[in-house]
Motif scaffolding. Structure first.
Motif, short mmCIF file in Angstrom:
data_model
loop_
_atom_site.label_atom_id
_atom_site.label_comp_id
_atom_site.label_asym_id
_atom_site.label_seq_id
_atom_site.Cartn_x
_atom_site.Cartn_y
_atom_site.Cartn_z
N GLY A 13 -56.93 -38.80 99.56
CA GLY A 13 -57.90 -38.68 98.47
C GLY A 13 -58.89 -37.56 98.69
O GLY A 13 -59.20 -36.79 97.78
N ARG A 14 -59.38 -37.45 99.91
CA ARG A 14 -60.32 -36.38 100.26
C ARG A 14 -59.66 -35.01 100.13
O ARG A 14 -60.25 -34.06 99.62
CB ARG A 14 -60.83 -36.61 101.67
CG ARG A 14 -61.80 -35.59 102.17
CD ARG A 14 -62.26 -35.95 103.57
NE ARG A 14 -63.18 -34.96 104.09
CZ ARG A 14 -63.44 -34.81 105.37
NH1 ARG A 14 -62.87 -35.60 106.26
NH2 ARG A 14 -64.28 -33.90 105.78
N ILE A 75 -47.99 -30.41 95.27
CA ILE A 75 -48.50 -30.49 96.64
C ILE A 75 -48.80 -31.96 96.93
O ILE A 75 -49.63 -32.57 96.25
CB ILE A 75 -49.77 -29.63 96.84
CG1 ILE A 75 -49.51 -28.18 96.44
CG2 ILE A 75 -50.24 -29.72 98.29
CD1 ILE A 75 -50.75 -27.31 96.41
N TRP A 76 -48.10 -32.51 97.91
CA TRP A 76 -48.28 -33.91 98.26
C TRP A 76 -49.03 -34.00 99.58
O TRP A 76 -48.67 -33.35 100.57
CB TRP A 76 -46.93 -34.60 98.39
CG TRP A 76 -47.00 -36.02 98.85
CD1 TRP A 76 -47.93 -36.96 98.50
CD2 TRP A 76 -46.12 -36.67 99.76
NE1 TRP A 76 -47.67 -38.16 99.12
CE2 TRP A 76 -46.56 -38.01 99.91
CE3 TRP A 76 -45.00 -36.27 100.46
CZ2 TRP A 76 -45.92 -38.92 100.74
CZ3 TRP A 76 -44.36 -37.17 101.28
CH2 TRP A 76 -44.81 -38.49 101.40
N PHE A 77 -50.08 -34.80 99.63
CA PHE A 77 -50.86 -35.03 100.83
C PHE A 77 -50.40 -36.35 101.43
O PHE A 77 -50.76 -37.42 100.96
CB PHE A 77 -52.35 -35.00 100.50
CG PHE A 77 -52.77 -33.65 100.01
CD1 PHE A 77 -53.12 -32.65 100.90
CD2 PHE A 77 -52.76 -33.35 98.65
CE1 PHE A 77 -53.46 -31.38 100.46
CE2 PHE A 77 -53.10 -32.08 98.20
CZ PHE A 77 -53.45 -31.10 99.09
N GLN A 78 -49.58 -36.23 102.45
CA GLN A 78 -48.93 -37.38 103.07
C GLN A 78 -49.80 -37.94 104.19
O GLN A 78 -50.11 -37.24 105.16
CB GLN A 78 -47.58 -36.92 103.64
CG GLN A 78 -46.86 -37.96 104.43
CD GLN A 78 -45.52 -37.44 104.91
OE1 GLN A 78 -44.53 -37.63 104.25
NE2 GLN A 78 -45.52 -36.77 106.06
N ARG A 142 -61.07 -23.52 107.41
CA ARG A 142 -60.38 -24.80 107.64
C ARG A 142 -60.77 -25.73 106.50
O ARG A 142 -61.94 -25.78 106.10
CB ARG A 142 -60.82 -25.44 108.95
CG ARG A 142 -60.23 -24.80 110.17
CD ARG A 142 -60.49 -25.67 111.40
NE ARG A 142 -59.87 -25.06 112.56
CZ ARG A 142 -60.48 -24.92 113.72
NH1 ARG A 142 -61.70 -25.36 113.90
NH2 ARG A 142 -59.84 -24.36 114.73
N ASP A 143 -59.80 -26.50 106.01
CA ASP A 143 -60.10 -27.50 104.99
C ASP A 143 -60.78 -28.69 105.67
O ASP A 143 -60.98 -28.68 106.89
CB ASP A 143 -58.85 -27.87 104.19
CG ASP A 143 -57.83 -28.71 104.94
OD1 ASP A 143 -58.13 -29.28 106.02
OD2 ASP A 143 -56.70 -28.82 104.44
N PRO A 144 -61.16 -29.73 104.93
CA PRO A 144 -61.90 -30.84 105.55
C PRO A 144 -61.20 -31.55 106.72
O PRO A 144 -61.86 -32.20 107.52
CB PRO A 144 -62.12 -31.81 104.38
CG PRO A 144 -62.17 -30.93 103.20
CD PRO A 144 -61.14 -29.87 103.49
N GLU A 145 -59.86 -31.39 106.84
CA GLU A 145 -59.17 -32.01 107.96
C GLU A 145 -58.69 -31.01 109.00
O GLU A 145 -57.92 -31.33 109.89
CB GLU A 145 -58.00 -32.86 107.45
CG GLU A 145 -58.50 -34.10 106.72
CD GLU A 145 -57.46 -35.19 106.63
OE1 GLU A 145 -56.39 -35.08 107.25
OE2 GLU A 145 -57.74 -36.16 105.91
#
Length: 152
Positions: A13-14, A75-78, A142-145
């Motif tokens: 979600g983030r 784009i899937w965030f797994q 860098r993205d949030p992760e």
């Protein structure tokens, strides 16, 4: 054939929220569930995915981005259990400067404006690539992760 990009992450979600902002100029939006379903989880349960295969929270909010025109890949965030520990082997370049036909000073201004927007959305700057004498300007973030990407 279709192409999908998959990004391993801890909090889909983030990541959807961040990357929807990062890719808004391309038209990306969080992927809505299929028609007739309030959430992806409700859809998966309706098609027979056993509840024990859906960890708590999975599918309650969009976990992917799509381009409604179909021009760009999904784009899937797994969600994965392990954290990111090394540098990416592949990364995205967001071409925000306008290309070599645009004067370097204007490209730099455009990139810096995009970087300000992305850091406000949760990105962090790693380094700026702007060697004197080269007609090039890029910022590595860098993205949030922690997934690296470039804005140039």
């Amino acid at each position: 054939m279709e192409l999908q990009l998959t990004v391993d992450c801890a909090d889909p979600g983030r990541m959807v929220a961040f990357w929807a902002e990062a890719l808004r100029e391309l038209g990306y939006v969080p992927e809505p569930p299929p028609s007739g379903f309030a959430t992806w989880r409700a859809y998966w349960q309706a098609v027979g995915v056993p509840p024990e295969e859906l960890p708590p929270g999975t599918g309650e909010a969009p976990e992917s981005l799509v381009d409604p025109t179909g021009r760009w890949p999904r784009i899937w965030f797994q969600q994965v259990p392990e954290p990111k520990v090394t540098k990416n082997r592949m990364h995205l370049d967001l071409k925000m400067g306008g290309g070599r036909d645009v004067p370097l000073a204007e490209r730099t201004r455009r990139v810096d404006t995009a970087v300000e927007r992305l850091t406000a959305a949760g990105a962090t700057v790693l380094r700026t690539m702007d060697e004197p004498g080269r007609d090039y300007y890029c910022v590595v973030l860098r993205d949030p992760e922690g997934t690296e990407f470039c804005v140039g």
